[in-house]
Design an enzyme around this catalytic site. Structure first.
Site, mmCIF file in Angstrom:
data_model
loop_
_atom_site.group_PDB
_atom_site.id
_atom_site.type_symbol
_atom_site.label_atom_id
_atom_site.label_comp_id
_atom_site.label_asym_id
_atom_site.label_seq_id
_atom_site.Cartn_x
_atom_site.Cartn_y
_atom_site.Cartn_z
ATOM 1 N N PHE A 59 0.872 -1.187 0.000
ATOM 2 C CA PHE A 59 0.000 0.000 0.000
ATOM 3 C C PHE A 59 0.900 1.225 0.000
ATOM 4 C CE2 PHE A 59 -2.210 3.610 1.667
ATOM 5 C CZ PHE A 59 -3.386 3.579 0.954
ATOM 6 N N ASP A 85 9.431 2.935 2.025
ATOM 7 C CA ASP A 85 8.231 3.698 2.360
ATOM 8 C C ASP A 85 7.979 3.518 3.855
ATOM 9 O OD1 ASP A 85 5.737 4.707 2.873
ATOM 10 O OD2 ASP A 85 4.778 3.861 1.088
ATOM 11 N N LYS A 127 2.574 10.974 7.289
ATOM 12 C CA LYS A 127 1.737 10.707 8.461
ATOM 13 C C LYS A 127 2.218 11.438 9.726
ATOM 14 C CE LYS A 127 -0.973 6.940 6.814
ATOM 15 N NZ LYS A 127 -0.606 5.950 5.814
HETATM 16 C C1 LIG Z 1 -0.831 6.019 4.387
HETATM 17 C C2 LIG Z 1 0.281 5.518 3.533
HETATM 18 C C3 LIG Z 1 0.601 6.131 2.314
HETATM 19 C C4 LIG Z 1 -0.221 7.259 1.732
HETATM 20 O O1 LIG Z 1 -0.279 8.371 2.540
HETATM 21 P P1 LIG Z 1 -1.429 9.490 2.295
HETATM 22 O O2 LIG Z 1 -1.017 10.614 3.200
HETATM 23 O O3 LIG Z 1 -2.722 8.864 2.696
HETATM 24 O O4 LIG Z 1 -1.376 9.840 0.853
HETATM 25 C C5 LIG Z 1 1.685 5.646 1.615
HETATM 26 N N1 LIG Z 1 2.416 4.622 2.079
HETATM 27 C C6 LIG Z 1 2.129 4.007 3.238
HETATM 28 C C7 LIG Z 1 2.982 2.879 3.704
HETATM 29 C C8 LIG Z 1 1.044 4.423 3.996
HETATM 30 O O5 LIG Z 1 0.726 3.789 5.133
#
Ligand SMILES: *Cc1c(COP(=O)(O)O)cnc(C)c1O
Length: 407
Positions: A148, A233, A262
């Protein structure tokens, strides 16, 4: 079984009114939150709930952390937005602090996590052509199954979750998917056009899926040997959640590129960043990439405070200690309504025995007992409380889970 929560008239009215004009791209739990403090939120009826989701780890420091609020309030009154057409007096301070936290040279500020991922992909491609010498328009990025990385059209194209992907094509080419946790598959997929490997060190949305120890070290070794960028990520896994600053730290691994988001915004506003050394991020030249809001002084002031709070290690230590405490309790449930528990720091995926209901049903029953969690992929509930939660509060939440599972 506990009866489903009977909704108060005003709560129902607010939910119904919202449904009139808000697109139905979410299926929220039936609770309307009006206030938050620390690990607790209060709904419009005055009922309190312990927040074990923490906005998918965007609230690592809890609701309304006084130090973050103070930084935001101070900056709100001075200057909030300049655009990058000018310099502002906050961005450089933030970038220096964040670069130091990451042990890297350069920060490229964006807003949302998906933008950080998109930026990482652009940087990887430009690096592939300008540094590695990949033939124009041939660069590929290796990604992992179950990933994700956000919701943009490019990103959903390399998701294998039908809900995220279906009917949003045509999809951007240039991505190769291999199974998560399989370093040999990454090596086998690498060819002369491979610019980068992009993975979550721990897959959050997939249900807190933790690769076997040694996977991240192997990815680091393989990418280095083949002159391929390792992009981690850490948008959900990073910034204290797993008991270390980054999930990569669990294996002593330093990727070429960190993607952060985040919690970087302190739960106040979206702040994301790509962090790498100059030999990588230096490939982007003026005018090639940007964002109207990225690096704005309000975001930078909040981000600087977040980095300061992480630089003491206090939150990382809390997450580690509370995570051990939680793990000892959660593993007791295995075989008693729970089929598996995966936990890293204060971040747990708990697979619910289908005989006890779906993840959603368990989340709804926990809501009725004053505990907020979110289900993912059917049978899993994710537990990711603010790192400021107390051990006694965790114990109380676990007690509620026990009652729900024994109903
Ligand atoms: C939440 C998340 C994203 C996307 O972040 P947004 O601020 O919602 O665009 C990307 N990668 C990971 C691992 C995430 O948990």
């Amino acid at each position: 079984m506990t009866a489903p929560q009977v909704l108060d008239a005003s709560t129902s009215a607010i939910i119904a009114a919202e449904a009139e004009h808000v697109a139905h791209n979410y299926h929220p739990l039936p609770v309307v939150i009006a206030r938050g403090e620390g690990a607790w939120v209060t709904d419009v009826e005055g009922k309190r709930y312990l927040d074990l989701l923490a906005a998918y780890s965007a609230l690592n420091f809890g609701h309304g952390h006084p130090a973050i609020l103070a930084a935001a309030q101070e900056q709100l009154g001075r200057l909030t937005l300049t655009s990058r057409a000018y310099h502002n007096d906050q961005l450089g301070v933030f970038a220096a602090a964040l670069a130091e936290l990451c042990g890297k040279d350069v920060v490229l500020p964006m807003n949302t996590g998906a933008e950080a991922v998109e930026t990482g992909i652009k940087v990887a491609r430009a690096w592939g052509y300008r540094v590695k010498g990949i033939t124009p328009d041939r660069a590929t990025v290796i990604v992992a199954g179950g990933n994700f990385h956000g919701r943009t059209t490019t990103i959903v194209g390399f998701s294998d979750d039908p809900q995220a992907r279906d009917d949003f094509g045509p999809y951007a080419p240039g991505f190769v998917t291999v199974p998560f946790g399989d370093a040999a598959a990454i090596e086998a997929a690498i060819d002369e056009n491979t610019a980068a490997v992009l993975i979550e060190p721990i897959q959050g949305e997939a249900g807190v899926v933790i690769p076997a120890d040694g996977y991240l070290r192997a990815v680091r070794e393989i990418t280095e040997r083949h002159n391929v960028l390792f992009i981690a990520d850490e948008i959900q896994s990073g910034l204290g959640r797993v008991g270390e600053t980054f999930a990569c730290d669990r294996e002593g691994v330093v990727p070429d590129v960190y993607l952060l988001g985040k919690a970087l915004g302190g739960g106040i506003l979206p702040v994301s960043a790509v962090v790498a050394n100059r030999d990588v991020l230096g490939v982007i030249r003026p005018g090639e990439h940007g964002s109207t809001f990225g690096g704005n002084p309000l975001a930078a002031a909040v981000g600087t405070r977040v980095v300061e709070m992480l630089s003491t290690g206090e939150f990382q230590r809390r997450a580690a200690a509370l995570g051990e405490h939680l793990e000892a309790k959660l593993v007791e449930f295995i075989g008693h309504g729970v089929t598996a528990v995966r936990i890293a720091g204060l971040w747990a995926g708990v697979d619910i025995d289908p005989a006890k209901g779906t993840g959603r049903e368990i989340a709804e029953r926990l809501l009725g007992r004053g505990v907020l969690v979110k289900d993912t992929h059917g049978q899993t509930i994710r537990i990711a409380p603010p790192l400021v939660i107390r051990a006694t509060e965790l114990d109380w939440a676990v007690e509620q889970l026990k009652l729900v599972l024994s109903d």
